[in-house]
Scaffold this motif. Structure first.
Motif, PDB file in Angstrom:
ATOM      1  N   LEU A 115       3.686   3.232   2.264  1.00 14.81           N
ATOM      2  CA  LEU A 115       4.541   3.376   3.462  1.00 14.81           C
ATOM      3  C   LEU A 115       5.370   4.813   3.334  1.00 14.81           C
ATOM      4  O   LEU A 115       5.323   5.319   4.801  1.00 14.81           O
ATOM      5  CB  LEU A 115       5.590   2.432   3.501  1.00 14.81           C
ATOM      6  CG  LEU A 115       4.813   0.948   3.380  1.00 14.81           C
ATOM      7  CD1 LEU A 115       5.966  -0.280   3.981  1.00 14.81           C
ATOM      8  CD2 LEU A 115       3.916   0.854   4.967  1.00 14.81           C
ATOM      9  N   PRO A 116       5.959   5.195   2.522  1.00  8.44           N
ATOM     10  CA  PRO A 116       6.466   6.710   2.544  1.00  8.44           C
ATOM     11  C   PRO A 116       5.177   7.771   2.862  1.00  8.44           C
ATOM     12  O   PRO A 116       5.586   8.730   3.597  1.00  8.44           O
ATOM     13  CB  PRO A 116       7.339   6.942   1.044  1.00  8.44           C
ATOM     14  CG  PRO A 116       7.264   5.496   0.630  1.00  8.44           C
ATOM     15  CD  PRO A 116       6.212   4.604   1.262  1.00  8.44           C
ATOM     16  N   ILE A 117       4.036   7.428   2.278  1.00  7.57           N
ATOM     17  CA  ILE A 117       2.992   8.375   2.528  1.00  7.57           C
ATOM     18  C   ILE A 117       2.744   8.288   4.039  1.00  7.57           C
ATOM     19  O   ILE A 117       2.272   9.349   4.872  1.00  7.57           O
ATOM     20  CB  ILE A 117       1.639   8.116   1.481  1.00  7.57           C
ATOM     21  CG1 ILE A 117       2.329   8.180   0.208  1.00  7.57           C
ATOM     22  CG2 ILE A 117       0.735   9.022   1.851  1.00  7.57           C
ATOM     23  CD1 ILE A 117       2.864   9.510  -0.292  1.00  7.57           C
ATOM     24  N   ALA A 118       2.441   7.028   4.555  1.00  9.21           N
ATOM     25  CA  ALA A 118       2.293   6.790   5.962  1.00  9.21           C
ATOM     26  C   ALA A 118       3.282   7.513   6.891  1.00  9.21           C
ATOM     27  O   ALA A 118       2.877   8.321   8.004  1.00  9.21           O
ATOM     28  CB  ALA A 118       2.157   5.334   6.279  1.00  9.21           C
ATOM     29  N   GLU A 119       4.662   7.389   6.197  1.00  9.28           N
ATOM     30  CA  GLU A 119       5.548   8.104   7.301  1.00  9.28           C
ATOM     31  C   GLU A 119       5.435   9.753   7.210  1.00  9.28           C
ATOM     32  O   GLU A 119       5.827  10.447   8.014  1.00  9.28           O
ATOM     33  CB  GLU A 119       7.003   7.387   6.793  1.00  9.28           C
ATOM     34  CG  GLU A 119       7.283   6.304   7.335  1.00  9.28           C
ATOM     35  CD  GLU A 119       8.740   5.710   7.082  1.00  9.28           C
ATOM     36  OE1 GLU A 119       9.466   6.535   6.304  1.00  9.28           O
ATOM     37  OE2 GLU A 119       9.070   4.592   7.234  1.00  9.28           O
ATOM     38  N   SER A 120       4.829  10.242   6.210  1.00 11.51           N
ATOM     39  CA  SER A 120       4.651  11.677   6.168  1.00 11.51           C
ATOM     40  C   SER A 120       3.732  12.154   7.268  1.00 11.51           C
ATOM     41  O   SER A 120       3.566  13.362   7.358  1.00 11.51           O
ATOM     42  CB  SER A 120       4.086  12.073   4.944  1.00 11.51           C
ATOM     43  OG  SER A 120       2.740  11.909   4.522  1.00 11.51           O
ATOM     44  N   GLY A 121       2.855  11.008   7.948  1.00  8.02           N
ATOM     45  CA  GLY A 121       1.830  11.561   8.812  1.00  8.02           C
ATOM     46  C   GLY A 121       0.390  11.691   8.157  1.00  8.02           C
ATOM     47  O   GLY A 121      -0.546  11.902   8.699  1.00  8.02           O
ATOM     48  N   LEU A 122       0.164  11.604   6.887  1.00  2.00           N
ATOM     49  CA  LEU A 122      -1.067  11.722   6.298  1.00  2.00           C
ATOM     50  C   LEU A 122      -2.243  10.618   6.545  1.00  2.00           C
ATOM     51  O   LEU A 122      -2.987  11.010   6.397  1.00  2.00           O
ATOM     52  CB  LEU A 122      -0.849  12.006   4.486  1.00  2.00           C
ATOM     53  CG  LEU A 122      -0.255  13.136   4.064  1.00  2.00           C
ATOM     54  CD1 LEU A 122       0.086  13.193   2.769  1.00  2.00           C
ATOM     55  CD2 LEU A 122      -0.868  14.373   4.572  1.00  2.00           C
ATOM     56  N   LEU A 123      -1.785   9.550   7.024  1.00  2.00           N
ATOM     57  CA  LEU A 123      -2.421   8.663   7.312  1.00  2.00           C
ATOM     58  C   LEU A 123      -2.836   8.374   9.013  1.00  2.00           C
ATOM     59  O   LEU A 123      -3.513   7.294   9.156  1.00  2.00           O
ATOM     60  CB  LEU A 123      -2.149   7.143   6.716  1.00  2.00           C
ATOM     61  CG  LEU A 123      -2.036   6.903   5.211  1.00  2.00           C
ATOM     62  CD1 LEU A 123      -1.169   5.979   4.641  1.00  2.00           C
ATOM     63  CD2 LEU A 123      -3.657   6.898   4.921  1.00  2.00           C
ATOM     64  N   GLU A 124      -2.317   9.251   9.464  1.00  4.78           N
ATOM     65  CA  GLU A 124      -2.577   8.993  11.123  1.00  4.78           C
ATOM     66  C   GLU A 124      -4.046   9.261  11.308  1.00  4.78           C
ATOM     67  O   GLU A 124      -4.739  10.146  11.032  1.00  4.78           O
ATOM     68  CB  GLU A 124      -1.876  10.060  11.811  1.00  4.78           C
ATOM     69  CG  GLU A 124      -1.989   9.909  13.435  1.00  4.78           C
ATOM     70  CD  GLU A 124      -0.829  10.770  14.016  1.00  4.78           C
ATOM     71  OE1 GLU A 124      -1.106  11.111  15.072  1.00  4.78           O
ATOM     72  OE2 GLU A 124       0.320  11.235  13.507  1.00  4.78           O
ATOM     73  N   GLY A 125      -4.826   8.005  11.909  1.00  3.39           N
ATOM     74  CA  GLY A 125      -6.012   7.900  12.045  1.00  3.39           C
ATOM     75  C   GLY A 125      -6.735   7.366  10.937  1.00  3.39           C
ATOM     76  O   GLY A 125      -8.120   7.422  11.057  1.00  3.39           O
ATOM     77  N   GLY A 126      -6.228   7.097   9.932  1.00  5.16           N
ATOM     78  CA  GLY A 126      -6.602   6.955   8.806  1.00  5.16           C
ATOM     79  C   GLY A 126      -6.905   5.374   8.440  1.00  5.16           C
ATOM     80  O   GLY A 126      -6.550   4.521   9.318  1.00  5.16           O
ATOM     81  N   GLU A 127      -6.899   4.627   7.310  1.00  6.59           N
ATOM     82  CA  GLU A 127      -7.042   3.528   6.751  1.00  6.59           C
ATOM     83  C   GLU A 127      -6.361   3.245   5.475  1.00  6.59           C
ATOM     84  O   GLU A 127      -6.343   4.186   4.732  1.00  6.59           O
ATOM     85  CB  GLU A 127      -8.529   3.217   6.709  1.00  6.59           C
ATOM     86  CG  GLU A 127      -8.491   1.465   6.481  1.00  6.59           C
ATOM     87  CD  GLU A 127      -9.853   1.110   6.641  1.00  6.59           C
ATOM     88  OE1 GLU A 127     -10.375  -0.006   6.171  1.00  6.59           O
ATOM     89  OE2 GLU A 127     -10.933   1.796   7.050  1.00  6.59           O
ATOM     90  N   ALA A 128      -5.640   2.203   5.326  1.00  3.70           N
ATOM     91  CA  ALA A 128      -4.866   1.864   4.193  1.00  3.70           C
ATOM     92  C   ALA A 128      -4.635   0.435   4.244  1.00  3.70           C
ATOM     93  O   ALA A 128      -4.789  -0.195   5.128  1.00  3.70           O
ATOM     94  CB  ALA A 128      -3.609   2.479   3.992  1.00  3.70           C
ATOM     95  N   THR A 129      -4.003  -0.022   2.938  1.00  4.56           N
ATOM     96  CA  THR A 129      -3.605  -1.550   2.784  1.00  4.56           C
ATOM     97  C   THR A 129      -2.169  -1.438   2.175  1.00  4.56           C
ATOM     98  O   THR A 129      -1.742  -0.261   1.653  1.00  4.56           O
ATOM     99  CB  THR A 129      -4.431  -2.287   2.104  1.00  4.56           C
ATOM    100  OG1 THR A 129      -4.248  -3.705   2.058  1.00  4.56           O
ATOM    101  CG2 THR A 129      -4.596  -1.824   0.536  1.00  4.56           C
ATOM    102  N   SER A 130      -1.446  -2.635   2.277  1.00  9.56           N
ATOM    103  CA  SER A 130      -0.273  -2.754   1.531  1.00  9.56           C
ATOM    104  C   SER A 130       0.182  -4.290   1.239  1.00  9.56           C
ATOM    105  O   SER A 130      -0.882  -5.117   1.679  1.00  9.56           O
ATOM    106  CB  SER A 130       0.890  -2.063   2.381  1.00  9.56           C
ATOM    107  OG  SER A 130       2.112  -2.034   1.792  1.00  9.56           O
ATOM    108  N   TYR A 131       1.353  -4.350   0.735  1.00  9.38           N
ATOM    109  CA  TYR A 131       1.472  -5.838   0.413  1.00  9.38           C
ATOM    110  C   TYR A 131       1.849  -6.764   1.482  1.00  9.38           C
ATOM    111  O   TYR A 131       2.509  -6.096   2.498  1.00  9.38           O
ATOM    112  CB  TYR A 131       2.837  -5.688  -0.597  1.00  9.38           C
ATOM    113  CG  TYR A 131       3.146  -7.020  -1.269  1.00  9.38           C
ATOM    114  CD1 TYR A 131       2.597  -7.552  -2.199  1.00  9.38           C
ATOM    115  CD2 TYR A 131       4.463  -7.753  -0.801  1.00  9.38           C
ATOM    116  CE1 TYR A 131       2.933  -8.721  -3.111  1.00  9.38           C
ATOM    117  CE2 TYR A 131       4.706  -8.800  -1.439  1.00  9.38           C
ATOM    118  CZ  TYR A 131       3.903  -9.556  -2.470  1.00  9.38           C
ATOM    119  OH  TYR A 131       4.387 -10.351  -3.130  1.00  9.38           O
TER     120      TYR A 131
END
Length: 199
Positions: A115-131
Motif C-alpha cells: 500500500l505505501p508503494i501504491a501511494e507513491s504512484g508506482l502502481l498506477e495502471g498496474g496490478e498488485a495484490t494485498s491482504y
C-alpha cells in the motif's frame, strides 16, 4: 564478485515472518563461496523497531541516512496498523521507492506492504495484490482507488514490483526477489540448500 545490496524497510508493528524471510533467504547466499552474495540492510524511522509478535531490530540506517544508489532492491514487509504500522505511509518511504525503482531496482512487498508503494504512484495502471482479511481496512479496494488493478491471487509481479496476499507467501516473495537479483539457476541452488535434500 560484487555483492548485491537489498534495503529492508521495517515499520513499527511489522509482520515478523515477512521480515525474517528476506533475511534468511538472502542470507543463504553466504552458504557457499561460489554463490553471488546478497546483503540485506535495514532501514526505518527509529533506531529500534518492534515486530507484532516480539522481534526487535536495531536498524542499520535511519531512512534519511540512506543513499538509494547503493541498493538493487527495496523490500517492504507488511504490518499491523493497530501496532504502529501507519508510519509506513510516509513521504520518505514513497520517495525512496520511486528512486530505487527509477534506477532499475526491484520493489518486493508482502501483505499490506504494497500500500505505501501504491501511494507513491508506482502502481498506477498496474496490478498488485494485498491482504484481504483486514478487519478495519479494505486493502484491495485501496489499491483500486490508487489506480491499480487488484487481484485476490497470492503473488503478483508487475513492472519489477512484487506483491503477495499475506505472510504465508513471504518465502516465495523472497525467492522471487533472489532470482531477480542473482539469476534463476543460483536461486534454485539456494532453494535446494535450504530444503536440505536432493530429492
Amino acid at each position: 564478485m560484487a555483492e548485491k545490496r537489498v534495503l529492508l524497510f521495517l515499520g513499527e508493528g511489522f509482520e515478523d515472518l515477512e521480515a525474517v524471510s528476506i533475511l534468511s533467504v538472502c542470507g543463504w547466499t553466504e552458504y557457499r563461496s561460489h554463490l553471488e552474495k546478497v546483503k540485506v540492510e535495514t532501514t526505518g524511522l527509529h533506531r529500534e523497531v518492534h515486530g507484532r509478535f516480539g522481534l526487535r531490530f536495531a536498524i542499520d540506517h535511519l531512512i534519511d541516512e540512506v543513499d538509494p544508489q547503493d541498493y538493487a532492491a527495496l523490500v517492504v514487509p507488511g504490518g499491523f496498523h493497530s501496532h504502529g504500522f501507519d508510519e509506513a505511509y510516509c513521504q520518505p518511504l514513497r520517495d525512496l521507492a520511486k528512486t530505487i525503482h527509477r534506477q532499475g531496482g526491484i520493489i518486493a512487498t508482502m501483505c499490506v506492504g504494497i500500500l505505501p508503494i501504491a501511494e507513491s504512484g508506482l502502481l498506477e495502471g498496474g496490478e498488485a495484490t494485498s491482504y484481504a482479511f483486514s478487519r478495519s481496512h479494505d486493502n484491495l479496494g485501496r489499491l483500486r482507488e490508487l489506480g491499480c488493478k487488484s487481484t485476490s491471487g497470492p503473488i503478483v509481479v508487475w513492472n519489477r514490483i512484487i506483491s503477495c496476499s499475506g505472510p504465508a507467501y513471504s518465502v516465495d516473495v523472497a525467492s522471487l526477489l533472489l532470482a531477480s537479483l542473482v539469476g534463476m539457476d543460483e536461486a534454485k541452488e539456494i532453494a535446494l540448500f535450504m530444503a536440505g535434500t536432493s530429492v
